[in-house]
Design an enzyme around this catalytic site. Structure first.
Site, PDB file in Angstrom:
ATOM      1  N   GLY A  30      57.229  79.313  32.730  1.00  0.00           N
ATOM      2  CA  GLY A  30      58.488  78.571  32.787  1.00  0.00           C
ATOM      3  C   GLY A  30      59.420  79.044  33.885  1.00  0.00           C
ATOM      4  CB  SER A  31      59.725  79.545  36.782  1.00  0.00           C
ATOM      5  OG  SER A  31      58.409  79.030  36.870  1.00  0.00           O
ATOM      6  NE  ARG A  32      66.644  75.676  40.135  1.00  0.00           N
ATOM      7  CZ  ARG A  32      67.945  75.795  39.911  1.00  0.00           C
ATOM      8  NH1 ARG A  32      68.392  75.946  38.688  1.00  0.00           N
ATOM      9  NH2 ARG A  32      68.804  75.760  40.905  1.00  0.00           N
TER      10      ARG A  32
END
Length: 230
Positions: A187-189
């Protein structure tokens, strides 16, 4: 495409030990209770899919900037690139792609060029969909020098669950558009800072496919696109 290819995807080597750990824990859970073991099976399958590394078909026309990540466009705004890259202190259009724990997390180069700078900065672990994540969260930033002399920055940002940014590239490396350069676990960006004067060809909420979805075009004067959710 064969039917099995729809469900069975190649797995990135980074995921092998994690899948092995999940599988080992699953075996122990079966010794405790059958229903716990089946929960472990589900989590092991999820872990395998998290580290999937499917083949992508990248458009090769010169000037196209592609998405560096699977996910959803969560922010489009003006912002100054990370100071540690040494780029001019000028606000550029930043396009943020948020990756949930169900997206493929292999990151791909948005444009061809030479990596002129890489800078890692430790930080916090706010939800990656929040605006402040760009400034406060752990991040790894790359500056890519393009053939025409312009620069583009792409930033890996850790999120609420993600605790490990992996970068395969080094300063001086030459990347092809869509080439794998890293991944972020759980989970990240990804933020892309477009060259000055370049408008995004994507909209807020739009789904993105790493290495395939065209994010911007250096050769067009088309204004920024406006989308409609339907």
């Amino acid at each position: 495409m064969k039917m099995r290819d729809t469900f069975i995807k190649p797995m990135h080597p980074e995921g092998r030990r994690f899948v092995a750990i999940f599988a080992a824990v699953t075996l122990l859970l079966f010794l405790v209770a059958s229903f716990l073991g089946w929960i472990g099976v589900g989590l092991t399958i999820w872990c395998y899919y998290f580290f999937r590394d499917p083949v992508r078909v990248t458009p090769t026309r010169e000037g196209l900037i592609v998405s560096p990540a699977d996910g959803v466009v969560s922010l489009i705004e003006k912002a100054i690139p990370p100071a540690e890259l040494g780029m001019p202190d000028v606000a550029l259009t930043r396009v943020s792609v948020f990756m949930s724990v169900f997206n493929c997390h292999v990151n791909r180069a948005p444009i061809a060029g030479q990596v002129s700078a890489i800078a890692y900065r430790p930080g916090k672990f706010f939800n990656a969909s929040l605006d402040k994540a760009s400034a406060d969260n752990e991040r790894n930033s790359l500056c890519i020098d393009m053939a025409d002399g312009r620069q583009l920055a792409v930033v890996q940002i850790a999120g609420l669950v993600a605790r490990r940014i992996v970068c395969f590239s080094a300063k001086g490396d030459t990347l092809l558009t869509g080439e794998r350069f890293g991944l972020i676990r759980f989970g990240s960006r990804l933020d892309v800072y477009l060259p000055d004067g370049v408008a995004p060809m994507v909209c807020l909420g739009q789904g993105m496919i790493a290495g395939e979805t065209v994010l911007a075009d250096l050769t067009t004067a088309e204004p920024a696109r406006i989308g409609r959710a339907d």
